[in-house]
Motif scaffolding. Structure first.
Motif, PDB file in Angstrom:
ATOM      1  N   LEU A 175      39.979  38.379  40.757  1.00 11.35           N
ATOM      2  CA  LEU A 175      39.183  39.197  39.836  1.00 11.35           C
ATOM      3  C   LEU A 175      38.582  38.340  38.728  1.00 11.35           C
ATOM      4  O   LEU A 175      38.068  38.853  37.740  1.00 11.35           O
ATOM      5  N   ASN A 176      38.646  37.034  38.910  1.00  8.39           N
ATOM      6  CA  ASN A 176      38.132  36.092  37.919  1.00  8.39           C
ATOM      7  C   ASN A 176      36.760  35.612  38.384  1.00  8.39           C
ATOM      8  O   ASN A 176      36.643  34.953  39.426  1.00  8.39           O
ATOM      9  N   ARG A 178      34.771  33.306  37.394  1.00  8.84           N
ATOM     10  CA  ARG A 178      34.635  31.849  37.510  1.00  8.84           C
ATOM     11  C   ARG A 178      35.227  31.362  38.834  1.00  8.84           C
ATOM     12  O   ARG A 178      34.613  30.559  39.541  1.00  8.84           O
ATOM     13  N   ILE A 179      36.392  31.874  39.175  1.00  9.16           N
ATOM     14  CA  ILE A 179      37.060  31.462  40.411  1.00  9.16           C
ATOM     15  C   ILE A 179      36.320  32.002  41.634  1.00  9.16           C
ATOM     16  O   ILE A 179      36.176  31.312  42.646  1.00  9.16           O
ATOM     17  N   LEU A 180      35.824  33.236  41.538  1.00  6.47           N
ATOM     18  CA  LEU A 180      35.041  33.800  42.643  1.00  6.47           C
ATOM     19  C   LEU A 180      33.813  32.933  42.931  1.00  6.47           C
ATOM     20  O   LEU A 180      33.474  32.671  44.093  1.00  6.47           O
ATOM     21  N   LYS A 181      33.147  32.470  41.879  1.00  2.00           N
ATOM     22  CA  LYS A 181      31.948  31.640  42.048  1.00  2.00           C
ATOM     23  C   LYS A 181      32.303  30.268  42.612  1.00  2.00           C
ATOM     24  O   LYS A 181      31.637  29.762  43.524  1.00  2.00           O
ATOM     25  N   LEU A 182      33.360  29.661  42.084  1.00  2.00           N
ATOM     26  CA  LEU A 182      33.785  28.337  42.564  1.00  2.00           C
ATOM     27  C   LEU A 182      34.128  28.376  44.056  1.00  2.00           C
ATOM     28  O   LEU A 182      33.877  27.416  44.787  1.00  2.00           O
ATOM     29  N   THR A 188      31.135  39.622  42.477  1.00  2.25           N
ATOM     30  CA  THR A 188      31.668  39.530  41.122  1.00  2.25           C
ATOM     31  C   THR A 188      32.798  40.527  40.926  1.00  2.25           C
ATOM     32  O   THR A 188      33.016  41.413  41.768  1.00  2.25           O
ATOM     33  N   LYS A 189      33.480  40.384  39.816  1.00  2.00           N
ATOM     34  CA  LYS A 189      34.550  41.335  39.476  1.00  2.00           C
ATOM     35  C   LYS A 189      33.987  42.752  39.416  1.00  2.00           C
ATOM     36  O   LYS A 189      34.609  43.698  39.914  1.00  2.00           O
ATOM     37  N   ARG A 190      32.803  42.911  38.833  1.00  2.00           N
ATOM     38  CA  ARG A 190      32.190  44.240  38.737  1.00  2.00           C
ATOM     39  C   ARG A 190      31.932  44.822  40.130  1.00  2.00           C
ATOM     40  O   ARG A 190      32.166  46.006  40.381  1.00  2.00           O
ATOM     41  N   VAL A 219      48.613  28.611  37.867  1.00  2.00           N
ATOM     42  CA  VAL A 219      49.713  29.577  37.992  1.00  2.00           C
ATOM     43  C   VAL A 219      49.549  30.679  36.954  1.00  2.00           C
ATOM     44  O   VAL A 219      49.722  31.871  37.238  1.00  2.00           O
ATOM     45  N   LYS A 220      49.160  30.294  35.739  1.00  2.00           N
ATOM     46  CA  LYS A 220      48.980  31.267  34.659  1.00  2.00           C
ATOM     47  C   LYS A 220      47.835  32.229  34.963  1.00  2.00           C
ATOM     48  O   LYS A 220      47.961  33.444  34.781  1.00  2.00           O
ATOM     49  N   SER A 221      46.699  31.692  35.447  1.00  2.00           N
ATOM     50  CA  SER A 221      45.546  32.560  35.730  1.00  2.00           C
ATOM     51  C   SER A 221      45.823  33.471  36.918  1.00  2.00           C
ATOM     52  O   SER A 221      45.350  34.614  36.961  1.00  2.00           O
ATOM     53  N   ASP A 222      46.603  32.988  37.895  1.00  2.00           N
ATOM     54  CA  ASP A 222      46.947  33.826  39.052  1.00  2.00           C
ATOM     55  C   ASP A 222      47.826  35.004  38.651  1.00  2.00           C
ATOM     56  O   ASP A 222      47.649  36.118  39.149  1.00  2.00           O
ATOM     57  N   LEU A 223      48.772  34.758  37.765  1.00  2.00           N
ATOM     58  CA  LEU A 223      49.633  35.848  37.298  1.00  2.00           C
ATOM     59  C   LEU A 223      48.816  36.865  36.506  1.00  2.00           C
ATOM     60  O   LEU A 223      48.985  38.080  36.670  1.00  2.00           O
ATOM     61  N   GLN A 224      47.900  36.372  35.678  1.00  2.00           N
ATOM     62  CA  GLN A 224      47.033  37.260  34.918  1.00  2.00           C
ATOM     63  C   GLN A 224      46.146  38.078  35.854  1.00  2.00           C
ATOM     64  O   GLN A 224      45.911  39.271  35.637  1.00  2.00           O
ATOM     65  N   ASP A 225      45.664  37.436  36.905  1.00  2.00           N
ATOM     66  CA  ASP A 225      44.834  38.098  37.913  1.00  2.00           C
ATOM     67  C   ASP A 225      45.587  39.266  38.549  1.00  2.00           C
ATOM     68  O   ASP A 225      45.044  40.358  38.740  1.00  2.00           O
ATOM     69  N   TYR A 226      46.851  39.027  38.892  1.00  2.00           N
ATOM     70  CA  TYR A 226      47.666  40.056  39.541  1.00  2.00           C
ATOM     71  C   TYR A 226      47.948  41.205  38.576  1.00  2.00           C
ATOM     72  O   TYR A 226      47.907  42.381  38.973  1.00  2.00           O
ATOM     73  N   LYS A 227      48.219  40.874  37.318  1.00  2.00           N
ATOM     74  CA  LYS A 227      48.442  41.915  36.314  1.00  2.00           C
ATOM     75  C   LYS A 227      47.207  42.805  36.177  1.00  2.00           C
ATOM     76  O   LYS A 227      47.314  44.030  36.087  1.00  2.00           O
ATOM     77  N   GLU A 228      46.035  42.167  36.179  1.00  2.00           N
ATOM     78  CA  GLU A 228      44.791  42.933  36.051  1.00  2.00           C
ATOM     79  C   GLU A 228      44.542  43.789  37.290  1.00  2.00           C
ATOM     80  O   GLU A 228      44.060  44.918  37.199  1.00  2.00           O
ATOM     81  N   LEU A 229      44.884  43.264  38.460  1.00  8.50           N
ATOM     82  CA  LEU A 229      44.747  44.033  39.701  1.00  8.50           C
ATOM     83  C   LEU A 229      45.569  45.317  39.617  1.00  8.50           C
ATOM     84  O   LEU A 229      45.097  46.403  39.984  1.00  8.50           O
ATOM     85  N   MET A 230      46.805  45.202  39.139  1.00  8.65           N
ATOM     86  CA  MET A 230      47.690  46.363  39.055  1.00  8.65           C
ATOM     87  C   MET A 230      47.313  47.303  37.915  1.00  8.65           C
ATOM     88  O   MET A 230      47.563  48.506  37.989  1.00  8.65           O
TER      89      MET A 230
END
Length: 467
Positions: A175-176, A178-182, A188-190, A219-230
């Motif tokens: 859901l990031n 920047r990562i989706l583009k890379l 996009t997230k939207r 690792v930090k961004s992945d955990l944040q990604d999962y939190k946002e998913l939920m």
């Protein structure tokens, strides 16, 4: 071999050995389950192989028709005739042509293939092997692109319902933005948020795929990604797929050039422990990692049973996962007088969700129902056949699968009917006059006995107006 699949993956290897023939794949899989003592009366069909909508319509139509034909022809008598053939290849040789299939099953196979899909589905609703669920794989941009619903989104949803699809496996991966583009995801997230809510308001169950250790992730961004998913998407199911490094890929070149760093196995286990610990009770973690042969992997080699490592470590730390899979019933005997009924209510972009569940006295999950109440502002996104309706998106009773009309322990405590009755009352309380069900073809007879009628797009519908 479809993109993103490897020939030595078990499911992909079976498909390859059978030349990707859907009829043979279903027959051999049903036979394997039957031979191992499983009841095959209720079949949930999972079509893997990449983005479903990218395949030509003629191919999709034929593929699904052959799946229904296979289920319609498979019976215990057929299984006993096939049981001496121990290998899939032997069955492929036995059923190597339309004529040989016709002879073995004592039918006109060409005539069956010429039938309309709806005719085959009518047969399946009363056959021995009934298709109670059908899932396909998609990407978000099929339904949303550049921040808007795509022109063909509703047409695609209508075609999915024609096939009897009940669940979408959606490869969002992150859901990031920047990562989706890379990682060249071309969305996009939207787009992801719009696509997931569009599918939810049309009744589909959402199985979201999310990846860790993509290019640019930490690792930090992945955990944040999962939190946002939920917190934001709140999927029904999730597959957790750590990135694996293979030769001859762009990511491998980034690795060789020092632009990509793999997580250690220990970092990955720690990350997944944190993800499982924050998973809501209404989400099912279907899978952690794919069954990939380690011989393909470069650098860190991730074992296919990483889930066991995670669960073992969580147990040592006194941690638990509350996902649907970890809570579902494992006891052999359930006391029907000591059941607990609970309701969870949560809001997503398109409306209100109710998660109904029956628990045993040991807090094991016996059955669940997902009810969606659409808000007025999204009615235009819904198919005409269900516009303005409350929707039952899933009913699932756990325990040993039993045949239709036969008695079992958990499966036939009447929990399904009780859950549906409670959902009807909740929908009435929300001011809804109609309740629809995204029913699998093989469950339509069941719902008809509860007063639901088949309407357009293979939905079942019931007037629940309080008189």
């Amino acid at each position: 071999m479809p993109k993103s699949y490897l020939q030595k993956e078990p499911a992909a290897q079976r498909a390859f050995n059978l030349e990707f023939n859907p009829f043979l794949q279903v027959v051999t899989r049903l036979l394997m389950l039957y031979r191992n003592g499983h009841n095959v009366n209720k079949a949930e069909i999972i079509i893997d192989g990449g983005t479903w909508s990218n395949y030509p319509k003629k191919y999709r139509d034929s593929f699904v028709s052959l799946i229904f034909i296979a289920c319609n022809l498979f019976t215990p008598k057929v299984a006993e005739k096939l049981i001496e053939y121990r290998k899939d290849e032997q069955i492929k040789d036995l059923l190597c042509s339309d004529d040989s299939i016709s002879e073995f099953f004592d039918v006109d196979f060409n005539e069956l293939k010429a039938k309309k899909l709806r005719e085959l589905q009518k047969v399946n609703s009363l056959s021995y092997v009934r298709i109670v669920g059908l899932s396909i794989e998609e990407r978000p941009q099929t339904y949303a692109f550049n921040g808007s619903i795509t022109i063909n989104a509703k047409l695609m949803v209508k075609s999915l319902r024609k096939y009897g699809v009940t669940k979408i496996q959606l490869g969002i991966q992150s859901l990031n933005d920047r990562i989706l583009k890379l990682n060249k995801r071309d969305c996009t997230k939207r787009d992801i948020l719009i696509a997931t809510e569009f599918l939810r308001v049309n009744g589909f169950k959402l199985n979201v795929h999310i990846m860790q250790n993509l290019l640019g992730a930490t690792v930090k961004s992945d955990l944040q990604d999962y939190k946002e998913l939920m917190r934001v998407i709140m999927p029904d199911e999730v597959k957790i797929y750590p990135t694996v490094l293979f030769k001859n890929t762009e990511l491998y070149n980034e690795y060789l050039n020092g632009n990509y760093k793999q997580y250690s196995f220990e970092e990955l286990v720690e990350l997944i422990i944190k993800m499982k610990s924050i998973t809501p009770k209404f989400v099912r973690i279907n899978r952690i990692f794919r069954d990939l042969p380690t011989e393909y992997m470069q650098g860190v080699k991730i074992p296919s049973n990483i889930r066991e490592y995670v669960q073992r470590e969580m147990k040592l730390r006194g941690l638990s996962c509350n996902c649907v899979r970890c809570r579902q019933v494992k006891s052999a005997v359930i006391d029907p007088k000591r059941l607990k009924f609970l309701i969870m209510k949560y809001r997503t972009g398109g409306g209100i969700n109710y998660f109904l569940q029956y628990l045993s006295n040991k807090n094991e999950l016996l059955g669940l129902l997902r009810l969606f109440i659409p808000s007025n502002k999204i009615h235009d996104l819904m198919l005409n056949s269900i516009r303005g309706c409350a929707i039952i998106r899933e009913v699932h009773v756990y325990g040993i699968t039993t045949e239709f009309a036969k008695q079992g322990n958990v499966q036939h405590l009447g929990l399904g009917r009780k859950l549906i009755t409670k959902a009807e009352k909740i929908a009435q309380g929300e001011g809804c006059t109609n309740l629809s069900v995204i029913a699998g073809i093989g469950t339509q007879e069941y719902y008809s006995k509860l007063g639901y009628k088949l309407v357009g797009d293979n939905f079942m519908k019931k007037n629940i107006e309080v008189r």
